[in-house]
Each structure stands twice: as structure tokens, then as C-alpha cells.
Design an enzyme around this catalytic site. Structure first.
Site, PDB file in Angstrom:
ATOM      1  N   HIS A 176      -9.963   0.947   0.483  1.00 46.79           N
ATOM      2  CA  HIS A 176      -9.817  -0.117   1.482  1.00 46.79           C
ATOM      3  C   HIS A 176     -10.826  -0.074   2.373  1.00 46.79           C
ATOM      4  O   HIS A 176     -10.733  -0.354   3.742  1.00 46.79           O
ATOM      5  CB  HIS A 176      -8.271   0.046   2.269  1.00 46.79           C
ATOM      6  CG  HIS A 176      -8.004  -1.341   2.552  1.00 46.79           C
ATOM      7  ND1 HIS A 176      -8.515  -2.232   3.391  1.00 46.79           N
ATOM      8  CD2 HIS A 176      -6.596  -2.041   2.307  1.00 46.79           C
ATOM      9  CE1 HIS A 176      -7.824  -3.361   3.794  1.00 46.79           C
ATOM     10  NE2 HIS A 176      -6.730  -3.087   2.933  1.00 46.79           N
ATOM     11  N   GLU A 234     -11.382  -4.820  -2.687  1.00 48.84           N
ATOM     12  CA  GLU A 234     -10.519  -3.692  -3.246  1.00 48.84           C
ATOM     13  C   GLU A 234     -10.356  -3.814  -4.791  1.00 48.84           C
ATOM     14  O   GLU A 234      -9.413  -4.670  -5.194  1.00 48.84           O
ATOM     15  CB  GLU A 234      -9.087  -3.433  -2.638  1.00 48.84           C
ATOM     16  CG  GLU A 234      -9.568  -3.686  -0.927  1.00 48.84           C
ATOM     17  CD  GLU A 234      -8.153  -4.210  -0.280  1.00 48.84           C
ATOM     18  OE1 GLU A 234      -7.200  -3.585  -0.565  1.00 48.84           O
ATOM     19  OE2 GLU A 234      -8.145  -5.226   0.514  1.00 48.84           O
ATOM     20  N   HIS A 265       0.895  -1.293  -0.010  1.00 55.87           N
ATOM     21  CA  HIS A 265      -0.047  -0.060  -0.006  1.00 55.87           C
ATOM     22  C   HIS A 265       0.827   1.278   0.120  1.00 55.87           C
ATOM     23  O   HIS A 265       0.383   2.271   0.594  1.00 55.87           O
ATOM     24  CB  HIS A 265      -0.935  -0.028   1.070  1.00 55.87           C
ATOM     25  CG  HIS A 265      -1.813  -1.278   1.116  1.00 55.87           C
ATOM     26  ND1 HIS A 265      -2.418  -1.718   0.066  1.00 55.87           N
ATOM     27  CD2 HIS A 265      -2.634  -1.705   2.159  1.00 55.87           C
ATOM     28  CE1 HIS A 265      -3.274  -2.636   0.164  1.00 55.87           C
ATOM     29  NE2 HIS A 265      -3.539  -2.583   1.524  1.00 55.87           N
TER      30      HIS A 265
END
Length: 346
Positions: A182, A312, A108
Site C-alpha cells: 500500500h 495497489e 485490508h
């Protein structure tokens, strides 16, 4: 759209004195709230029996929760969502080194997360409804990625209960870009407990094979007759014991063409509540909140593992290092534009 209302309020103040805003968008049937801190979805309020409501998003009741937690509850993830193997990639003959914040890999975006940034924001009206436009500029070299990236993310709601997430970006250099949200969902409510009794359907005949570190090997596996087969509605918990800790895998659309297509649907049999997911992205990371045990969230409720699911929508993880994956490189001056919709039926 005359029935859609947008309200802005103060959500808190950062240590440097900057004010954080909270926006609430309602269509008279449902509503969502979002803050400019991390471009974060903070709640999705849906109707329930006896004129009650439920909040289908895990998160926190105040700004302090997001300041002090790194689980990405409802936040935008960038510059590259999910994992990049060995925390590096090559582009045009040059190697770019990233943060090793997930073992030897990048997750991420590394340590300098977009979820910890204060974005610019304004109320907008688009063809997809009314809502909020969030913007920021990621500087050249931020998180180790090349080029300045100008990012706009718009969250809107219409009268059909369609929550649209519209992602746009333009870069000054070629760079892999993979943006997602998310959000942790539970169609029974954030305090509804284990989501194993909710049904999931994914229009995805393949799942990415991954290593023990969850880095794709490059192979797409047929889901038929495996625990990953959600091509027909199946309880999330039915085969979860066949996974290591729960699901954390990227499922792949067949014949991806970049059009807006339904990739999944989740239904709560007890309430009849459902959520359809549409996207222009080639894949979706299905994650069953495997490591949230003990986190204290909204109204002091203590979350537990598998107390939510994430869908996601995104490019494949580690695509910058896999030539056979759909290309995730945004060329200099081109526009990155992807849409995801969450459509609710109550």
C-alpha cells in the site's frame, strides 16, 4: 549487481523489547529502505536536479509513526487486500465471518493488520537483484481466515532501477489470498503536494462498478468517455471532481493471463520523472489518498488529501463472493506467487 549495496541498521524497539530493523538498498542511482515492522517500504530516494534527491514515498521519519497510524503507508496488506463485502465469504459450503472494520465490510484483513506485525528478515540476492526477504506465518483462523499461511515477501533492486516485490505463500487449507503493498507515491517528493498535475496511464479498458460502500457489484464497466479513462496519459486531477472524494477504484487488465505485464505508468511533467508498474495480477486499485488530511509525516510535513497516489496491484476486491471474477482462492498446498515491479526513470 556488484554496485548494489544493502545496509542494515536499528529502526527502533517495540514495547515488548523486540528490535526493529531498517534495511537500505542502493544501486548508486537510487535507493529504497524497508523495515521488518509490517514488511514496510519506508522510502524511495530518487535523483533530482543540482545533485539533490527526493523521497517519493509518504510515511514517517521514525518507527513511532507507523506504530500510531493505520493508513498503511508502504505496508504489506493481507490476508486479503481491499474489501470483502458483508465481512464474510463462503468456501466449500462453509461460511467464514471476518471483522467489520469498514462499515459492514472488511478492509485490508480487518482489525488484526499485518502492518502491525514484526516479520522475520534477511538479506538476499535473487535474479531480480539484491534486497530483503521478509517472512511470517499467519496462523489458522487469523483475521477469521482458514488455514495456516506461510508468507515470504522479497523486495529487491537491480541496476535498471527496477524495484521488484515478489510475493509467495503456501496454505494448509483452501483460502482466498490477496497480497499487495500500500505504498503512497508522489513523484515530486513526499512534500510535493497535490498529485493532480502528474500524468497517469493505465492499460486497463475496464473498471469495477461499485456500490456506495465501494463493494463491487460484479460488473466491469468500459472506461471509454468516462472519468475513469486513463488508457491514454491524462492528468490525475483532470476529472477527479467527477468522483465522490477522489479515485478509489479497481481497474482491470484486458485478457488477463497471469504473465508479467505493464499495467500503468505515472509521469511528473515538471521533472520528467516517471514510474512504470508491471504486475502478474489482474487488477490495480488506484487510490488518490482521499483521507490523509492532517496526518503529520516525514520531517513534520503535514499531508493533505490527494497528496499521493497508490497503485495497489491485486486480485479484485470481493472476489471470494463474485463467481465471475478471477479466482482468488489459493488451494491447499499450492503456491501463491505474484510479482509487481516499480521501474523508475529520472
Amino acid at each position: 549487481m556488484s554496485n548494489i549495496k544493502v545496509k542494515k541498521s536499528t529502526f527502533g524497539v517495540l514495547s515488548d523489547g523486540r528490535e526493529v530493523s531498517l534495511y537500505t538498498v542502493s544501486n548508486g542511482q537510487m535507493s529504497f529502505s524497508a523495515t521488518d515492522y509490517g514488511c514496510t517500504l519506508t522510502s524511495i530516494i530518487l535523483p533530482a536536479k543540482n545533485n539533490q534527491t527526493i523521497d517519493a514515498l509518504l510515511g514517517f521519519h521514525s518507527l513511532e509513526g507507523w506504530l500510531n497510524n493505520d493508513s498503511c503507508f508502504g505496508t504489506v496488506v493481507g490476508r486479503y487486500a481491499n474489501r470483502i463485502g458483508s465481512a464474510s465469504f463462503k468456501l466449500d459450503g462453509q461460511e467464514f465471518k471476518l471483522d467489520r472494520n469498514d462499515g459492514q465490510n472488511t478492509l485490508h484483513g480487518g482489525f488484526d493488520r499485518w502492518e502491525k506485525k514484526l516479520w522475520s528478515s534477511q538479506i538476499v540476492k535473487t535474479k531480480n537483484g539484491k534486497g530483503i526477504l521478509f517472512s511470517r506465518v499467519s496462523y489458522d483462523g487469523e483475521q477469521g481466515f482458514p488455514g495456516e499461511l506461510v508468507v515470504n515477501v522479497t523486495y529487491t533492486l537491480n541496476e535498471k532501477n527496477e524495484l521488484t516485490l515478489d510475493y509467495q505463500a503456501v496454505g494448509s487449507k483452501d483460502c482466498p489470498v490477496n497480497l499487495t503493498n500500500h505504498a503512497y507515491f508522489n513523484l515530486k517528493g513526499y512534500n510535493g503536494g497535490d498529485v493532480g498535475d502528474q500524468k497517469l496511464e493505465l492499460n486497463c479498458p475496464y473498471v469495477l462498478e461499485v456500490s456506495d460502500e465501494l463493494i463491487p457489484t460484479g460488473k466491469l464497466l468500459d472506461v471509454k468517455d468516462t472519468c475513469f479513462d486513463f488508457t491514454k496519459p491524462k492528468l490525475i486531477g483532470q476529472d477527479i471532481s467527477e468522483t465522490a472524494h477522489g479515485y478509489d477504484h479497481c481497474f482491470c487488465l484486458d485478457n488477463y493471463d497471469g504473465s508479467l505485464r505493464q499495467i500503468g505508468k505515472v509521469t511528473d511533467p515538471a521533472s520528467g520523472r516517471s514510474m512504470v508498474v508491471k504486475t502478474t495480477m489482474p487488477g490495480v486499485q488506484f487510490y488518490t489518498a482521499n483521507f490523509i488530511d492532517g496526518i503529520v509525516g516525514k520531517n513534520g510535513f503535514k499531508y493533505s488529501n490527494h497528496g499521493a497516489f497508490c497503485l495497489e496491484t491485486q486480485h479484485y476486491p470481493d472476489a471470494p463472493n463474485k463467481e465471475n471474477f478471477p479466482d482468488s482462492v489459493l488451494k491447499k498446498g499450492d503456491e501463491y506467487h505474484h510479482i509487481t515491479q516499480y521501474i523508475f526513470t529520472c
